[in-house]
Write an enzyme that holds these catalytic residues in place. Sequence first.
Site, PDB file in Angstrom:
ATOM      1  N   GLN A  99     -11.707 -39.892 -10.038  1.00 15.42           N
ATOM      2  CA  GLN A  99     -10.354 -40.461 -10.078  1.00 15.42           C
ATOM      3  C   GLN A  99      -9.366 -39.304 -10.219  1.00 15.42           C
ATOM      4  O   GLN A  99      -9.219 -38.713 -11.293  1.00 15.42           O
ATOM      5  CB  GLN A  99     -10.162 -41.452 -11.224  1.00 15.42           C
ATOM      6  CG  GLN A  99      -8.806 -42.155 -11.064  1.00 15.42           C
ATOM      7  CD  GLN A  99      -8.432 -43.072 -12.203  1.00 15.42           C
ATOM      8  OE1 GLN A  99      -8.461 -42.653 -13.358  1.00 15.42           O
ATOM      9  NE2 GLN A  99      -8.041 -44.293 -11.901  1.00 15.42           N
TER      10      GLN A  99
ATOM     11  N   TYR B  77       1.262 -43.573 -14.740  1.00 15.46           N
ATOM     12  CA  TYR B  77       1.051 -42.132 -14.555  1.00 15.46           C
ATOM     13  C   TYR B  77       1.882 -41.653 -13.357  1.00 15.46           C
ATOM     14  O   TYR B  77       2.611 -42.443 -12.745  1.00 15.46           O
ATOM     15  CB  TYR B  77      -0.439 -41.835 -14.424  1.00 15.46           C
ATOM     16  CG  TYR B  77      -1.193 -42.145 -15.708  1.00 15.46           C
ATOM     17  CD1 TYR B  77      -1.123 -41.275 -16.799  1.00 15.46           C
ATOM     18  CD2 TYR B  77      -1.917 -43.321 -15.862  1.00 15.46           C
ATOM     19  CE1 TYR B  77      -1.779 -41.560 -17.993  1.00 15.46           C
ATOM     20  CE2 TYR B  77      -2.570 -43.616 -17.055  1.00 15.46           C
ATOM     21  CZ  TYR B  77      -2.499 -42.737 -18.115  1.00 15.46           C
ATOM     22  OH  TYR B  77      -3.124 -43.031 -19.299  1.00 15.46           O
TER      23      TYR B  77
HETATM   24  C1  LIG Z   1     -11.978 -45.924 -22.909  1.00 12.47           C
HETATM   25  C2  LIG Z   1     -11.194 -46.302 -21.677  1.00 12.47           C
HETATM   26  C3  LIG Z   1     -10.609 -45.315 -20.896  1.00 12.47           C
HETATM   27  C4  LIG Z   1      -9.917 -45.657 -19.728  1.00 12.47           C
HETATM   28  N1  LIG Z   1      -9.437 -44.656 -18.921  1.00 12.47           N
HETATM   29  C5  LIG Z   1      -8.903 -44.965 -17.714  1.00 12.47           C
HETATM   30  C6  LIG Z   1      -8.586 -43.937 -16.782  1.00 12.47           C
HETATM   31  O1  LIG Z   1      -8.823 -42.738 -16.995  1.00 12.47           O
HETATM   32  N2  LIG Z   1      -8.017 -44.326 -15.594  1.00 12.47           N
HETATM   33  C7  LIG Z   1      -7.765 -45.631 -15.310  1.00 12.47           C
HETATM   34  O2  LIG Z   1      -7.244 -45.940 -14.220  1.00 12.47           O
HETATM   35  N3  LIG Z   1      -8.095 -46.631 -16.167  1.00 12.47           N
HETATM   36  C8  LIG Z   1      -8.687 -46.333 -17.336  1.00 12.47           C
HETATM   37  N4  LIG Z   1      -9.098 -47.347 -18.172  1.00 12.47           N
HETATM   38  C9  LIG Z   1      -8.971 -48.758 -17.749  1.00 12.47           C
HETATM   39  C10 LIG Z   1     -10.291 -49.240 -17.112  1.00 12.47           C
HETATM   40  O3  LIG Z   1     -10.518 -48.600 -15.880  1.00 12.47           O
HETATM   41  C11 LIG Z   1     -10.297 -50.760 -16.866  1.00 12.47           C
HETATM   42  O4  LIG Z   1      -9.265 -51.094 -15.972  1.00 12.47           O
HETATM   43  C12 LIG Z   1     -10.135 -51.564 -18.142  1.00 12.47           C
HETATM   44  O5  LIG Z   1     -11.012 -51.096 -19.151  1.00 12.47           O
HETATM   45  C13 LIG Z   1     -10.424 -53.040 -17.888  1.00 12.47           C
HETATM   46  O6  LIG Z   1     -11.769 -53.226 -17.527  1.00 12.47           O
HETATM   47  P1  LIG Z   1     -12.795 -53.897 -18.596  1.00 12.47           P
HETATM   48  O7  LIG Z   1     -12.110 -55.123 -19.075  1.00 12.47           O
HETATM   49  O8  LIG Z   1     -14.027 -54.168 -17.781  1.00 12.47           O
HETATM   50  O9  LIG Z   1     -13.009 -52.909 -19.690  1.00 12.47           O
HETATM   51  C14 LIG Z   1      -9.778 -47.023 -19.355  1.00 12.47           C
HETATM   52  C15 LIG Z   1     -10.357 -48.009 -20.161  1.00 12.47           C
HETATM   53  C16 LIG Z   1     -11.080 -47.662 -21.280  1.00 12.47           C
HETATM   54  C17 LIG Z   1     -11.755 -48.758 -22.079  1.00 12.47           C
END
Ligand SMILES: Cc1cc2nc3c(=O)[nH]c(=O)nc-3n(C[C@H](O)[C@H](O)[C@H](O)COP(=O)(O)O)c2cc1C
Length: 370
Positions: free
Chosen positions: A103, A176
């Site tokens: 990413q 971002y």
């Molecule tokens: C610990 C953590 C770090 C994340 N870092 C990013 C990131 O670097 N870039 C991004 O686009 N989303 C990031 N997200 C969002 C996730 O990609 C995702 O959209 C979000 O966790 C929802 O999915 P889930 O409900 O399956 O956890 C992060 C989420 C978590 C939990």
Amino acid sequence: MPNFDVLFSAYRLNALDLPNRVVMAPMSRYVSPGGVPTAEVAAYYRRRAEHGVGLIITEGTGVGRPAALNDPNMPQFHGEAALTGWKRVVDEVHAAGGRIAPQLTHVGQKRSSETPDWTAPAPYESPSGLSMTGEQVGQPMSEADIADTIDAFARAAADAERLGFDGVELLGNHNYLINQFFWDQLNLRTDRYGGATLVERSRFAVEILKAIRSAVTPGLPVILRLSQWKPKDVHARIVETPQALEQWLGVLAEAGADAFHFSQMKFWEPAFPEVDAELNLAGWAKKVSGATAISVGAVGLSDDVNASFAGENARSAPLDGLIARLERGEFDLVAVGRALLQDPAWLEKVRQGRIDQIADFTPAAFATLS
Ligand SMILES: Cc1cc2nc3c(=O)[nH]c(=O)nc-3n(C[C@H](O)[C@H](O)[C@H](O)COP(=O)(O)O)c2cc1C
């Protein structure tokens, strides 16, 4: 046992063959000291590949600008040491039969919640020098800064392909840098990177996509991650109507995006409930653009990521609703975040019907790299 066949059906994304519909969502882990992904990071991604994840999208990783990242433990995606670290990640994931895309990230003016007091080696960059809440905190990026940033994204994509990555994703979501250009209250520019309409303010993203397309082979998947969020308001919408979404995604697809990965908190929430009571944002993206659509948001869990960040547990939840949407062809792929962060074997357990062995999500998992 429920029928999960659609989840395990193959899909072709540009020239990349995927064995199933499950994508690991990008998740920053802050465990790459000095910006270099370690052997532990490689093993962490390898485990997800070993357990059958179709495509892994890495945590955000910084393109070659001095202030692309806001945390010293986020991985860089330039320079020999970081790229050597990433090469090990790719090789391990491939050895386990997986596929992986970085990413590509520039944080703009957004500070880290992990290390808010740390500052990058150069001033943070943004379209108009505004903080997330609209205060003037810096200078607008010059045209030369913008040109070099576009070039940095293209160089990173070319490096990704050279190292053997299977695609790239651009961080165009969650306020971002690329996202800051989209928003009228953060992008007040009067040059060609600003403008009264979202399509005009998309020029920065368009030029990045075009530069990437010129730097990589035509078959390499280029995924653009987007979201509807406004700074400080997760319920706000950057586009208010499906027609506006169609116009926006049209220019982005034409510039070279193969897939739209629409970040949502809960995949079951309709994007335009006044028009359609069901269709989520990825669903609308597919409908209006015809491009590959990736959905995300509390897959396999009872509550969203913000609840987990606030310290709450999320219960393991059935996949019936997700399967029904995939069967209807609402979207093509589905990204899974926390469930895969906590349990590398999550997908294998689903495939083998071992749902009872999937634990509830606890925020303690944020602190581990298991
Ligand atoms: C610990 C953590 C770090 C994340 N870092 C990013 C990131 O670097 N870039 C991004 O686009 N989303 C990031 N997200 C969002 C996730 O990609 C995702 O959209 C979000 O966790 C929802 O999915 P889930 O409900 O399956 O956890 C992060 C989420 C978590 C939990």
